[in-house]
Motif scaffolding. Structure first.
Motif, PDB file in Angstrom:
ATOM      1  N   TYR A 214       9.022 -16.796  19.166  1.00 18.02           N
ATOM      2  CA  TYR A 214       8.811 -15.987  20.374  1.00 18.02           C
ATOM      3  C   TYR A 214       8.886 -14.501  20.042  1.00 18.02           C
ATOM      4  O   TYR A 214       8.049 -13.706  20.473  1.00 18.02           O
ATOM      5  N   GLY A 215       9.905 -14.118  19.279  1.00 19.62           N
ATOM      6  CA  GLY A 215      10.052 -12.718  18.924  1.00 19.62           C
ATOM      7  C   GLY A 215       8.869 -12.189  18.120  1.00 19.62           C
ATOM      8  O   GLY A 215       8.379 -11.084  18.367  1.00 19.62           O
ATOM      9  N   ILE A 216       8.387 -13.001  17.175  1.00 20.79           N
ATOM     10  CA  ILE A 216       7.261 -12.568  16.349  1.00 20.79           C
ATOM     11  C   ILE A 216       5.996 -12.422  17.191  1.00 20.79           C
ATOM     12  O   ILE A 216       5.266 -11.425  17.086  1.00 20.79           O
ATOM     13  N   ILE A 217       5.718 -13.417  18.038  1.00 19.57           N
ATOM     14  CA  ILE A 217       4.516 -13.357  18.881  1.00 19.57           C
ATOM     15  C   ILE A 217       4.612 -12.202  19.879  1.00 19.57           C
ATOM     16  O   ILE A 217       3.624 -11.484  20.126  1.00 19.57           O
ATOM     17  N   LYS A 218       5.799 -11.995  20.452  1.00 18.87           N
ATOM     18  CA  LYS A 218       5.985 -10.896  21.403  1.00 18.87           C
ATOM     19  C   LYS A 218       5.759  -9.557  20.724  1.00 18.87           C
ATOM     20  O   LYS A 218       5.163  -8.639  21.308  1.00 18.87           O
ATOM     21  N   GLY A 219       6.211  -9.426  19.475  1.00 20.59           N
ATOM     22  CA  GLY A 219       5.984  -8.185  18.743  1.00 20.59           C
ATOM     23  C   GLY A 219       4.508  -7.893  18.564  1.00 20.59           C
ATOM     24  O   GLY A 219       4.062  -6.748  18.705  1.00 20.59           O
ATOM     25  N   GLY A 220       3.722  -8.941  18.257  1.00 19.52           N
ATOM     26  CA  GLY A 220       2.286  -8.761  18.135  1.00 19.52           C
ATOM     27  C   GLY A 220       1.635  -8.430  19.464  1.00 19.52           C
ATOM     28  O   GLY A 220       0.726  -7.597  19.541  1.00 19.52           O
ATOM     29  N   GLN A 221       2.112  -9.059  20.533  1.00 19.51           N
ATOM     30  CA  GLN A 221       1.556  -8.807  21.863  1.00 19.51           C
ATOM     31  C   GLN A 221       1.788  -7.358  22.287  1.00 19.51           C
ATOM     32  O   GLN A 221       0.907  -6.713  22.863  1.00 19.51           O
ATOM     33  N   LEU A 222       2.996  -6.830  21.995  1.00 20.70           N
ATOM     34  CA  LEU A 222       3.332  -5.451  22.364  1.00 20.70           C
ATOM     35  C   LEU A 222       2.866  -4.437  21.318  1.00 20.70           C
ATOM     36  O   LEU A 222       2.862  -3.235  21.585  1.00 20.70           O
ATOM     37  N   ALA A 223       2.485  -4.937  20.133  1.00 24.70           N
ATOM     38  CA  ALA A 223       2.169  -4.064  18.994  1.00 24.70           C
ATOM     39  C   ALA A 223       3.358  -3.168  18.673  1.00 24.70           C
ATOM     40  O   ALA A 223       3.210  -2.008  18.289  1.00 24.70           O
ATOM     41  N   ASP A 224       4.564  -3.714  18.847  1.00 26.29           N
ATOM     42  CA  ASP A 224       5.788  -2.948  18.604  1.00 26.29           C
ATOM     43  C   ASP A 224       6.907  -3.906  18.201  1.00 26.29           C
ATOM     44  O   ASP A 224       7.512  -4.565  19.051  1.00 26.29           O
ATOM     45  N   LEU A 407       4.769 -20.536  11.788  1.00 27.00           N
ATOM     46  CA  LEU A 407       5.036 -19.165  11.371  1.00 27.00           C
ATOM     47  C   LEU A 407       3.758 -18.454  10.940  1.00 27.00           C
ATOM     48  O   LEU A 407       3.608 -17.247  11.161  1.00 27.00           O
ATOM     49  N   GLY A 408       2.821 -19.201  10.336  1.00 28.65           N
ATOM     50  CA  GLY A 408       1.543 -18.607   9.960  1.00 28.65           C
ATOM     51  C   GLY A 408       0.785 -18.090  11.165  1.00 28.65           C
ATOM     52  O   GLY A 408       0.266 -16.966  11.168  1.00 28.65           O
ATOM     53  N   ILE A 409       0.721 -18.929  12.215  1.00 31.87           N
ATOM     54  CA  ILE A 409       0.034 -18.511  13.445  1.00 31.87           C
ATOM     55  C   ILE A 409       0.767 -17.344  14.092  1.00 31.87           C
ATOM     56  O   ILE A 409       0.150 -16.374  14.550  1.00 31.87           O
ATOM     57  N   ALA A 410       2.106 -17.423  14.139  1.00 33.48           N
ATOM     58  CA  ALA A 410       2.887 -16.363  14.778  1.00 33.48           C
ATOM     59  C   ALA A 410       2.794 -15.048  13.995  1.00 33.48           C
ATOM     60  O   ALA A 410       2.480 -13.991  14.563  1.00 33.48           O
ATOM     61  N   VAL A 411       3.067 -15.114  12.682  1.00 34.08           N
ATOM     62  CA  VAL A 411       3.103 -13.885  11.877  1.00 34.08           C
ATOM     63  C   VAL A 411       1.704 -13.305  11.688  1.00 34.08           C
ATOM     64  O   VAL A 411       1.452 -12.127  11.984  1.00 34.08           O
ATOM     65  N   LEU A 412       0.761 -14.125  11.193  1.00 29.90           N
ATOM     66  CA  LEU A 412      -0.588 -13.599  10.952  1.00 29.90           C
ATOM     67  C   LEU A 412      -1.296 -13.281  12.262  1.00 29.90           C
ATOM     68  O   LEU A 412      -2.070 -12.319  12.340  1.00 29.90           O
ATOM     69  N   GLY A 413      -1.017 -14.088  13.315  1.00 23.23           N
ATOM     70  CA  GLY A 413      -1.581 -13.759  14.630  1.00 23.23           C
ATOM     71  C   GLY A 413      -1.060 -12.430  15.139  1.00 23.23           C
ATOM     72  O   GLY A 413      -1.802 -11.648  15.745  1.00 23.23           O
ATOM     73  N   SER A 414       0.215 -12.139  14.894  1.00 24.35           N
ATOM     74  CA  SER A 414       0.801 -10.873  15.325  1.00 24.35           C
ATOM     75  C   SER A 414       0.271  -9.707  14.488  1.00 24.35           C
ATOM     76  O   SER A 414       0.044  -8.605  15.013  1.00 24.35           O
ATOM     77  N   VAL A 415       0.075  -9.931  13.194  1.00 25.91           N
ATOM     78  CA  VAL A 415      -0.544  -8.895  12.354  1.00 25.91           C
ATOM     79  C   VAL A 415      -1.948  -8.590  12.861  1.00 25.91           C
ATOM     80  O   VAL A 415      -2.347  -7.419  12.998  1.00 25.91           O
ATOM     81  N   LEU A 416      -2.710  -9.647  13.158  1.00 25.90           N
ATOM     82  CA  LEU A 416      -4.072  -9.483  13.684  1.00 25.90           C
ATOM     83  C   LEU A 416      -4.049  -8.708  14.990  1.00 25.90           C
ATOM     84  O   LEU A 416      -4.817  -7.749  15.176  1.00 25.90           O
ATOM     85  N   SER A 417      -3.174  -9.109  15.914  1.00 26.42           N
ATOM     86  CA  SER A 417      -3.096  -8.465  17.224  1.00 26.42           C
ATOM     87  C   SER A 417      -2.698  -6.998  17.108  1.00 26.42           C
ATOM     88  O   SER A 417      -3.284  -6.121  17.757  1.00 26.42           O
ATOM     89  N   THR A 418      -1.693  -6.716  16.264  1.00 25.64           N
ATOM     90  CA  THR A 418      -1.223  -5.340  16.099  1.00 25.64           C
ATOM     91  C   THR A 418      -2.299  -4.455  15.482  1.00 25.64           C
ATOM     92  O   THR A 418      -2.557  -3.337  15.954  1.00 25.64           O
ATOM     93  N   ALA A 419      -2.955  -4.951  14.426  1.00 26.98           N
ATOM     94  CA  ALA A 419      -4.003  -4.169  13.770  1.00 26.98           C
ATOM     95  C   ALA A 419      -5.187  -3.955  14.703  1.00 26.98           C
ATOM     96  O   ALA A 419      -5.773  -2.867  14.750  1.00 26.98           O
ATOM     97  N   TYR A 420      -5.547  -4.999  15.459  1.00 22.80           N
ATOM     98  CA  TYR A 420      -6.681  -4.885  16.382  1.00 22.80           C
ATOM     99  C   TYR A 420      -6.391  -3.847  17.463  1.00 22.80           C
ATOM    100  O   TYR A 420      -7.219  -2.987  17.753  1.00 22.80           O
TER     101      TYR A 420
END
Length: 515
Positions: A214-224, A407-420
């Protein structure tokens, strides 16, 4: 030796197929589910990640308990019960009215899958003698490749002719067929000295993983990732997982025997499984958006374009054992992980107009790399424990496979979301803050805004494509780095080629290597 062992293996692979095919079907459907109703559910990228991970985390968290229940109650009974739960969850997911309902029903499917997966390998280890087990495991692993091949194409065909829920409803008749064959062919078996259920361990492991993800996905969603909520939930998740490890070490009847991880070979094999699925699941998640949103292909065409990944696994998984016989576990697995890292890095070559043969070659080589990792490490893990503990070995292998994927979906998904978001935010400057934040979460959200702008949205569409490609390249390089890290671990700790005097006795060599 069971006289109908190969027919039984076929039934076990059918049961395995529906568990694996579910995620591969969903991968093709995620873009459709992200579109607004009535065509989809209007799910955001973070909701899509949870739709995949609610299944995966429940699956991972219950595998140990499911393996123990199979050892105690009988693997056949548990397998049939798991199939029934999976079928019910699939039917409910098909008629979800919101992303939240889909996430919840996917969790029900995860419960069923948790009872199916370890039982299939435990039954396999029971009906095959030790000298045939590596070959049977190779065929079993090839079944994963077959499921990955069938899933996207089946999903594409269904989405071309029916509504998005059909990708879940298709599981129901397969479940009915699998249960009927199970009742007819598969013998029951159990551990004469089964372990005890560890409810505290189950609660701690699931809670810790959910909080962490949850924390990892939320970080990607907020980009923070410095946001207080992100830090609090991620920290809490890590603290609960530490408490889980401490509890398991002190428990007289742990669901996970932490002593196994004192074995460096066993731990290296588990790390390899985890990192392969970390990279694969994360990359598959963004590859579908690349093919459909940037390149403009339909779900069926997407399934066909991803076929080389599956066909390659199907071809090489049963044959990977030949490479192990010739070069040893260490060389085969290290080479597989290095090839996987190279194919992930090759995603930086993909743009809006890259020839399709480049992408197809990358997918084919990626499948070959996975096959030459999963088959040897599966054999090492399964043969490291006595036959009567097959359920525990299977649960360990598959738990870390699912954790790696989540974790792959959460971490790489969050990297993708933040970079995008970082790349597209300037293009959304004229929108109100709330709309700007929602539109910047994913390429689908941005394209929805561009569609409402009509002809004036063409520039925004081009900007969205460029931002996504840049984000995809960054994310792929993260995945490549993770796979390369796995290569270093197995190169150091997995056993090499055995002395010639031991080559005729493969079983003991694997066991002694894991001691």
């Amino acid at each position: 030796m069971h006289r109908r062992r190969w027919a039984i293996l076929g039934v076990l692979m059918l049961s395995l197929l529906i568990v694996v095919v579910d995620n591969s079907i969903l991968n093709v459907a995620i873009k459709t589910i992200s579109t607004p109703a009535p065509a989809g559910l209007g799910a955001t990228q973070s909701e899509l990640e949870w739709a995949i991970n609610s299944y995966t985390l429940v699956f991972a968290g219950l595998l140990f308990t499911a393996g123990l229940l199979g050892d105690r109650l009988g693997r056949k009974k548990v397998l049939i019960g798991g199939l029934a739960a999976f079928g019910i969850g699939s039917a409910l997911a098909a008629f979800s009215g919101s992303p939240a309902e889909l996430i919840g029903f996917r969790a029900v499917m995860g419960v069923g899958a948790a009872f199916v997966m370890p039982a299939t390998l435990a039954v396999l280890m029971n009906v095959f003698e030790r000298d045939e087990q590596p070959k049977a495991i190779g065929v079993w692993a090839g079944g994963v490749g077959l499921a990955i091949a069938i899933g996207p194409i089946t999903g594409g065909l269904l989405l071309d002719h029916f509504w998005w829920g059909s990708v879940f409803l298709v599981n129901v008749p397969i479940v009915v067929l699998a249960v009927a064959l199970m009742l007819w062919l598969v013998p029951d078996s159990r551990d004469p000295r089964p372990g005890r259920i560890d409810p505290v361990g189950v609660v701690l492991s699931v809670t810790g993983l959910v909080l962490l993800v949850y924390g990892i996905i939320k970080g990607g969603q907020l980009a923070d990732f410095t946001d207080a909520t992100v830090l609090a939930t991620t920290g809490a998740g890590l603290a609960v997982l530490v408490a889980f490890v401490v509890h398991e070490k002190r428990s007289e009847h742990p669901s996970v025997d932490m002593a196994y991880f004192g074995n460096k070979v066993f731990s290296a094999a588990i790390v390899a499984v985890t990192l392969v699925f970390f990279a694969l699941m994360g990359v598959t998640f963004f590859a579908v958006f690349y093919i459909q949103s940037v390149r403009g292909y339909s779900p069926l065409e997407t399934g066909l374009l991803m076929l080389p990944l599956a066909v390659s696994q199907l071809v090489f998984a049963p044959r990977a054992r030949l490479a192990v016989d010739r070069f040893g576990n260490r060389a085969t697995t290290t080479a597989g992980l290095l090839l996987l890292a190279a194919t992930l890095a090759a995603f930086v070559l993909l743009g809006r107009d890259t020839p399709l043969w480049v992408m197809e070659t990358v997918f084919f080589l990626m499948g070959a790399a996975m096959a030459h990792v999963m088959t040897p490490v599966s054999v090492v893990i399964m043969q490291a424990l006595p036959r009567e503990k097959a359920g525990s070995a299977s649960a360990l292998s598959n738990t870390f496979r699912q954790i790696g994927g989540a974790l792959g979906i959460a971490v790489l998904g969050s990297v993708l979301s933040t970079a995008y978001r970082g790349d597209i935010e300037d293009e959304l400057g004229l929108l109100p803050f709330g709309a700007r934040h929602a539109a910047g979460e994913s390429i689908e959200a941005t394209l929805a805004v561009a569609d409402r702008l009509g002809a004036g949205g063409e520039a925004l569409t081009r900007a969205a494509d460029e931002a996504f490609l840049h984000a995809m390249h960054i994310t792929a390089l993260w995945g490549a780095g993770i796979a390369a890290l796995g290569a270093v671990v197995v190169a150091v700790y997995l056993p090499g080629r055995p002395p010639k005097s031991e080559e005729g006795d493969r079983g003991p060599e694997l066991v002694s290597a894991a001691d």
